[in-house]
Write a protein that holds these residues in place. Sequence first.
Motif, PDB file in Angstrom:
ATOM      1  N   ARG A  18       0.846  -1.202   0.000  1.00 26.80           N
ATOM      2  CA  ARG A  18       0.000   0.000   0.000  1.00 26.80           C
ATOM      3  C   ARG A  18       0.884   1.255   0.000  1.00 26.80           C
ATOM      4  O   ARG A  18       0.650   2.197  -0.748  1.00 26.80           O
ATOM      5  N   ARG A  19       1.925   1.237   0.824  1.00 27.69           N
ATOM      6  CA  ARG A  19       2.817   2.389   0.908  1.00 27.69           C
ATOM      7  C   ARG A  19       3.515   2.628  -0.433  1.00 27.69           C
ATOM      8  O   ARG A  19       3.611   3.754  -0.922  1.00 27.69           O
ATOM      9  N   HIS A  20       3.989   1.547  -1.054  1.00 26.64           N
ATOM     10  CA  HIS A  20       4.670   1.648  -2.346  1.00 26.64           C
ATOM     11  C   HIS A  20       3.726   2.180  -3.415  1.00 26.64           C
ATOM     12  O   HIS A  20       4.090   3.048  -4.218  1.00 26.64           O
ATOM     13  N   PHE A  21       2.494   1.702  -3.383  1.00 30.77           N
ATOM     14  CA  PHE A  21       1.488   2.124  -4.371  1.00 30.77           C
ATOM     15  C   PHE A  21       1.226   3.628  -4.248  1.00 30.77           C
ATOM     16  O   PHE A  21       1.173   4.347  -5.249  1.00 30.77           O
ATOM     17  N   ILE A  22       1.057   4.101  -3.012  1.00 31.28           N
ATOM     18  CA  ILE A  22       0.758   5.526  -2.803  1.00 31.28           C
ATOM     19  C   ILE A  22       1.961   6.393  -3.208  1.00 31.28           C
ATOM     20  O   ILE A  22       1.823   7.379  -3.925  1.00 31.28           O
ATOM     21  N   LEU A  23       3.152   5.966  -2.790  1.00 33.65           N
ATOM     22  CA  LEU A  23       4.352   6.775  -3.047  1.00 33.65           C
ATOM     23  C   LEU A  23       4.706   6.858  -4.527  1.00 33.65           C
ATOM     24  O   LEU A  23       4.997   7.938  -5.047  1.00 33.65           O
ATOM     25  N   PHE A  24       4.691   5.718  -5.205  1.00 33.56           N
ATOM     26  CA  PHE A  24       5.257   5.687  -6.559  1.00 33.56           C
ATOM     27  C   PHE A  24       4.228   5.549  -7.666  1.00 33.56           C
ATOM     28  O   PHE A  24       4.568   5.660  -8.844  1.00 33.56           O
ATOM     29  N   ASN A  25       2.978   5.285  -7.329  1.00 39.69           N
ATOM     30  CA  ASN A  25       1.953   5.205  -8.357  1.00 39.69           C
ATOM     31  C   ASN A  25       0.966   6.364  -8.248  1.00 39.69           C
ATOM     32  O   ASN A  25       0.682   7.041  -9.232  1.00 39.69           O
ATOM     33  N   ALA A  93      13.749   2.698 -11.364  1.00 38.98           N
ATOM     34  CA  ALA A  93      12.433   2.845 -12.008  1.00 38.98           C
ATOM     35  C   ALA A  93      11.294   2.743 -11.005  1.00 38.98           C
ATOM     36  O   ALA A  93      10.131   2.972 -11.363  1.00 38.98           O
ATOM     37  N   ALA A  94      11.594   2.374  -9.748  1.00 44.43           N
ATOM     38  CA  ALA A  94      10.578   2.325  -8.674  1.00 44.43           C
ATOM     39  C   ALA A  94       9.433   1.364  -8.986  1.00 44.43           C
ATOM     40  O   ALA A  94       8.275   1.653  -8.698  1.00 44.43           O
ATOM     41  N   GLN A  95       9.773   0.229  -9.599  1.00 44.06           N
ATOM     42  CA  GLN A  95       8.751  -0.785  -9.878  1.00 44.06           C
ATOM     43  C   GLN A  95       8.866  -1.963  -8.917  1.00 44.06           C
ATOM     44  O   GLN A  95       8.429  -3.066  -9.234  1.00 44.06           O
ATOM     45  N   GLY A  96       9.462  -1.730  -7.784  1.00 42.37           N
ATOM     46  CA  GLY A  96       9.667  -2.806  -6.806  1.00 42.37           C
ATOM     47  C   GLY A  96      11.119  -3.260  -6.833  1.00 42.37           C
ATOM     48  O   GLY A  96      11.837  -3.033  -7.819  1.00 42.37           O
ATOM     49  N   PHE A 201      11.364  17.354 -11.250  1.00 41.69           N
ATOM     50  CA  PHE A 201      10.131  17.097 -11.999  1.00 41.69           C
ATOM     51  C   PHE A 201      10.414  16.339 -13.294  1.00 41.69           C
ATOM     52  O   PHE A 201       9.838  15.278 -13.547  1.00 41.69           O
ATOM     53  N   TRP A 202      11.326  16.865 -14.113  1.00 42.61           N
ATOM     54  CA  TRP A 202      11.545  16.267 -15.441  1.00 42.61           C
ATOM     55  C   TRP A 202      12.282  14.923 -15.362  1.00 42.61           C
ATOM     56  O   TRP A 202      11.891  13.953 -15.986  1.00 42.61           O
ATOM     57  N   GLY A 203      13.350  14.888 -14.598  1.00 41.94           N
ATOM     58  CA  GLY A 203      14.156  13.655 -14.534  1.00 41.94           C
ATOM     59  C   GLY A 203      13.660  12.663 -13.498  1.00 41.94           C
ATOM     60  O   GLY A 203      14.104  11.508 -13.478  1.00 41.94           O
ATOM     61  N   GLY A 204      12.725  13.119 -12.613  1.00 43.57           N
ATOM     62  CA  GLY A 204      12.221  12.248 -11.559  1.00 43.57           C
ATOM     63  C   GLY A 204      10.760  11.906 -11.739  1.00 43.57           C
ATOM     64  O   GLY A 204      10.412  10.831 -12.223  1.00 43.57           O
ATOM     65  N   VAL A 205       9.886  12.875 -11.413  1.00 40.19           N
ATOM     66  CA  VAL A 205       8.444  12.611 -11.363  1.00 40.19           C
ATOM     67  C   VAL A 205       7.888  12.234 -12.749  1.00 40.19           C
ATOM     68  O   VAL A 205       7.243  11.183 -12.913  1.00 40.19           O
ATOM     69  N   LEU A 206       8.151  13.095 -13.750  1.00 40.54           N
ATOM     70  CA  LEU A 206       7.598  12.826 -15.082  1.00 40.54           C
ATOM     71  C   LEU A 206       8.208  11.551 -15.675  1.00 40.54           C
ATOM     72  O   LEU A 206       7.514  10.736 -16.289  1.00 40.54           O
ATOM     73  N   ARG A 207       9.498  11.382 -15.453  1.00 36.21           N
ATOM     74  CA  ARG A 207      10.182  10.177 -15.957  1.00 36.21           C
ATOM     75  C   ARG A 207       9.586   8.912 -15.349  1.00 36.21           C
ATOM     76  O   ARG A 207       9.299   7.938 -16.055  1.00 36.21           O
ATOM     77  N   PHE A 209       6.551   8.562 -14.107  1.00 38.26           N
ATOM     78  CA  PHE A 209       5.170   8.443 -14.583  1.00 38.26           C
ATOM     79  C   PHE A 209       5.124   7.840 -15.996  1.00 38.26           C
ATOM     80  O   PHE A 209       4.391   6.887 -16.256  1.00 38.26           O
ATOM     81  N   VAL A 210       5.941   8.384 -16.892  1.00 40.14           N
ATOM     82  CA  VAL A 210       5.937   7.906 -18.282  1.00 40.14           C
ATOM     83  C   VAL A 210       6.429   6.459 -18.348  1.00 40.14           C
ATOM     84  O   VAL A 210       5.824   5.595 -18.982  1.00 40.14           O
ATOM     85  N   LEU A 211       7.526   6.193 -17.661  1.00 41.09           N
ATOM     86  CA  LEU A 211       8.103   4.846 -17.706  1.00 41.09           C
ATOM     87  C   LEU A 211       7.130   3.809 -17.168  1.00 41.09           C
ATOM     88  O   LEU A 211       6.913   2.754 -17.759  1.00 41.09           O
ATOM     89  N   GLU A 212       6.495   4.127 -16.024  1.00 36.59           N
ATOM     90  CA  GLU A 212       5.638   3.098 -15.422  1.00 36.59           C
ATOM     91  C   GLU A 212       4.426   2.822 -16.297  1.00 36.59           C
ATOM     92  O   GLU A 212       4.027   1.667 -16.455  1.00 36.59           O
ATOM     93  N   HIS A 213       3.853   3.868 -16.917  1.00 37.52           N
ATOM     94  CA  HIS A 213       2.676   3.595 -17.762  1.00 37.52           C
ATOM     95  C   HIS A 213       3.052   2.809 -19.014  1.00 37.52           C
ATOM     96  O   HIS A 213       2.266   1.989 -19.492  1.00 37.52           O
TER      97      HIS A 213
END
Length: 311
Positions: A18-25, A93-96, A201-207, A209-213
Amino acid sequence: MEAGRFVVETPQIQRLQRRHFILFNVLPLLLIIATPLYWDWLYHGGFEIALFATMWLLTSLGITVGFHRLFTHRSFQVAPSVQIALAVLGSMAAQGGITSWVAIHRLHHEKSDTESDLHSPNLHGEGFANRLRGLLHSHVLWMRRHPYPNVVRFAPDLLRSRHLRSINRNYLNIVWIGLLLPTAAGFAYHGDLSGALSGLFWGGVLRLFVLEHIIWSINSFLHVFGNRTYETRDSSRNVGVLGLITLGESWHNNHHRFANSPSFGLKWHNLDPGYWLIKGLEALGLATDLRMPDPAQVEARRALPSTSAHL
Ligand SMILES: [Zn+2]
Ligand SMILES: [Zn+2]
C-alpha cells in the motif's frame, strides 16, 4: 519462507504494498495532474528535455534489459559490473525491488491469464464494463494489494547472489538516489531552487510516470490488443509500431513464445532497442551466451487472424 509455498500474504507485506502504491503510483499521478499549479515556476527548455530523455532511457533499459531479459529470463550473460549497473538502473524505475520484480514476472509467465496471474486483464468477464475493469486491474490497480510470490521458489538464483541481495535490500535508497540525481543536475545547471525542482520534476516525477505507464501497458493492453503472431496459451499480443518507445517490449506475443530469447523483435527489421543494447554489449565483449531461438521455430509462425479483443 518455505520453498513449497506458491504465494504469501501477510499484513506487513500488504502495508508495504500500500505504501509503495501511494508513493510511486498515486503521488506521481497527482503531481502530474497538479502541473498547472507550478508549471510557471519550472524551467522547461532543452536541458530539461534532455534530462527527462536520459533518465527515462537509462532506467527503461534497466528494466527491459536488466530486470526482464537478464535477471528474469537469463537470456544472456554479463560481467558482474554490468549486472550491478543494470540492477541499479532498474531499481531506479521504482517498480519494486529486483527480487520481487523477477518473482512476479516469472509467476506471470508460468500462469499467464489464469487466476494465479497477478495482472491479467482477461479474468473480469465479458461486456464493456467488465473488460474495462480488467484493463484497469492489470494496468495499475493490482499493485494496491496482491499475493506476494514466494521468492524462494521463484527467484532462488537472485537470493544466492550477494550483489543482488544487497541491491534488493537498498532498493528504496536507490530510488531516492534516482530522484536526487536529476535534482542535483537541475541545481548545477541553473544554480537556483527552481532549477533543482525542475530537475526533480523532469528527470524524476515525469520520468517515473511515463516509464511506469509504458511498462504497465505491456501487462494490460498487450494482453488484449494487437496481433498474435504465435499461438501461445495466454492472450499476449504484438504491437510492433510501439517497439521504439517500449524499447522492444511491445513484441509481447513473440516474448511469450520465446521467453528466453534476448531478442523480442526476433527479426532484424523489428524495432527492439533493448536487443540493440545487448548486441552492443556483446560487440564490446561485455555480454556473452545469447540464447537465440532456433530460426526454424521462429519461422514456424502460425499466422493467426489480426484481432483485437472487444472492449
Ligand atoms: Zn505477458
Ligand atoms: Zn518475460
